[in-house]
Design a protein around this motif. Structure first.
Motif, PDB file in Angstrom:
ATOM      1  N   GLY A  83       2.076   5.692  -2.687  1.00 39.73           N
ATOM      2  CA  GLY A  83       2.775   6.972  -2.617  1.00 39.73           C
ATOM      3  C   GLY A  83       1.935   8.093  -2.021  1.00 39.73           C
ATOM      4  O   GLY A  83       1.132   7.899  -1.108  1.00 39.73           O
ATOM      5  N   GLU A  84       2.119   9.302  -2.546  1.00 36.04           N
ATOM      6  CA  GLU A  84       1.409  10.472  -2.038  1.00 36.04           C
ATOM      7  C   GLU A  84      -0.095  10.376  -2.271  1.00 36.04           C
ATOM      8  O   GLU A  84      -0.884  10.892  -1.480  1.00 36.04           O
ATOM      9  CB  GLU A  84       1.958  11.741  -2.691  1.00 36.04           C
ATOM     10  N   GLU A  85      -0.492   9.714  -3.348  1.00 33.26           N
ATOM     11  CA  GLU A  85      -1.927   9.536  -3.596  1.00 33.26           C
ATOM     12  C   GLU A  85      -2.572   8.722  -2.482  1.00 33.26           C
ATOM     13  O   GLU A  85      -3.713   8.981  -2.089  1.00 33.26           O
ATOM     14  CB  GLU A  85      -2.156   8.855  -4.946  1.00 33.26           C
ATOM     15  N   PHE A  86      -1.853   7.737  -1.989  1.00 38.00           N
ATOM     16  CA  PHE A  86      -2.353   6.944  -0.859  1.00 38.00           C
ATOM     17  C   PHE A  86      -2.579   7.833   0.358  1.00 38.00           C
ATOM     18  O   PHE A  86      -3.622   7.739   1.023  1.00 38.00           O
ATOM     19  CB  PHE A  86      -1.358   5.816  -0.546  1.00 38.00           C
ATOM     20  N   ILE A  87      -1.638   8.690   0.660  1.00 43.44           N
ATOM     21  CA  ILE A  87      -1.759   9.566   1.829  1.00 43.44           C
ATOM     22  C   ILE A  87      -2.990  10.456   1.703  1.00 43.44           C
ATOM     23  O   ILE A  87      -3.772  10.615   2.653  1.00 43.44           O
ATOM     24  CB  ILE A  87      -0.489  10.419   2.012  1.00 43.44           C
ATOM     25  N   VAL A 115       0.835  -1.208   0.000  1.00 36.31           N
ATOM     26  CA  VAL A 115       0.000   0.000   0.000  1.00 36.31           C
ATOM     27  C   VAL A 115       0.865   1.250   0.000  1.00 36.31           C
ATOM     28  O   VAL A 115       0.803   2.078  -0.913  1.00 36.31           O
ATOM     29  CB  VAL A 115      -0.955   0.005   1.210  1.00 36.31           C
ATOM     30  N   TRP A 116       1.691   1.424   1.034  1.00 37.30           N
ATOM     31  CA  TRP A 116       2.402   2.707   1.167  1.00 37.30           C
ATOM     32  C   TRP A 116       3.480   2.895   0.103  1.00 37.30           C
ATOM     33  O   TRP A 116       3.746   4.016  -0.331  1.00 37.30           O
ATOM     34  CB  TRP A 116       2.994   2.880   2.563  1.00 37.30           C
ATOM     35  N   ASP A 117       4.091   1.787  -0.350  1.00 35.13           N
ATOM     36  CA  ASP A 117       5.168   1.932  -1.320  1.00 35.13           C
ATOM     37  C   ASP A 117       4.624   2.288  -2.705  1.00 35.13           C
ATOM     38  O   ASP A 117       5.119   3.206  -3.360  1.00 35.13           O
ATOM     39  CB  ASP A 117       5.974   0.633  -1.387  1.00 35.13           C
ATOM     40  N   TYR A 118       3.593   1.587  -3.126  1.00 35.06           N
ATOM     41  CA  TYR A 118       3.097   1.790  -4.482  1.00 35.06           C
ATOM     42  C   TYR A 118       1.996   2.842  -4.552  1.00 35.06           C
ATOM     43  O   TYR A 118       1.743   3.417  -5.607  1.00 35.06           O
ATOM     44  CB  TYR A 118       2.637   0.464  -5.068  1.00 35.06           C
TER      45      TYR A 118
END
Length: 256
Positions: free
Chosen positions: A216-220, A211-214
């Motif tokens: 990225g900022e969009e996830f946040i 999740v957090w690696d791929y």
């Protein structure tokens, strides 16, 4: 003081893996070896409760068995009600992995990451080992990463030899430096535990590196927006848009 946890949780195999080696725990409910297209939704009022994810180590043997076994140990009643009992329970899960390897030596080297939160009415006890993460934020503030990765990349960043910007494309990006494991050559796990106030209006994000690696900022950004179910579904979509090369496991919990 927390009165209610409103939760959405999802685990998905992604686009390129043959099996889902991630597992997740919501209270006493374990999800392992499955792939969801939509989040599972929960309202939990009875505390304490554990929310956790585990990512079986890629390239190792039986990562799926390791991650699900750790979840089984954490789910066993009664739920730990403090840091000392939580630590004991995590160490019991390591002993359980070791016992599995003794019975089946072909599984020597099995291991998993772990990240999660023991939710009490007034406190959040955050725990991790490996590179799965916990984030915490409020509706008016950016999410803060509450865990620190056990990884070669994190060590390089802290030593000043690598920047955050270059870290995501680094060839050593997925080599972790500690895990929960079983086998002849296993090292004692470095279980990192911290405590913070349980503030109503806060949002918890617990996720694996898929999740957090791929994401990225969009996830946040997606993790901060909408209700937990909508946010979880949007994050799954973001990971798929990025190619979803890894398993995807995510728990979002709003504290009310």
């Amino acid at each position: 003081m927390i009165q209610l946890l409103r939760i959405a949780a999802i685990t998905n195999i992604g686009q390129h893996r043959r099996r889902n080696e991630d597992s997740m725990l919501v209270g006493t409910k374990i999800y392992a070896g499955t792939s969801m297209d939509m989040p599972q939704v929960f309202d939990i009022q009875s505390l304490p409760v554990i929310l956790a994810v585990a990512d079986g180590i890629g390239g190792s043997v039986a990562g799926d068995i390791a991650s699900s076994e750790v979840m089984l140990c954490l789910a066993r009643p009664p739920c730990p009600d403090g840091e000392e009992k939580l630590t004991e329970r995590i160490l019991q899960s390591v002993a359980s992995l070791q016992n599995i390897v003794r019975k089946n030596p072909a599984l020597d080297g099995m291991g998993t990451t772990l990240a999660g939160v023991l939710c009490l009415k007034k406190d959040l006890i955050i725990f991790s080992c490996g590179d799965s993460r916990v984030y915490l934020g409020s509706p008016h503030h950016r999410l803060t990463q509450m865990t620190r990765d056990h990884s070669v990349i994190q060590d390089m960043i802290e030593a000043g030899t690598l920047t955050e910007q270059k870290a995501r494309s680094h060839p050593l990006g997925h080599i972790i430096t500690s895990s929960l494991s079983g086998g002849k050559h296993r090292l004692p796990p470095d279980i990192r535990i911290s405590k913070t106030d349980a503030m109503p209006g806060s949002r918890l994000i617990i996720c694996t590196d898929g999740v957090w690696d791929y994401g990225g900022e969009e996830f946040i950004e997606a993790a901060r927006s909408g209700d937990p179910e909508t946010a979880a579904f949007n994050i799954l979509h973001i990971c798929y848009q990025a190619g979803a090369p890894d398993n995807i496991t995510l728990i979002i919990a709003d504290l009310q």
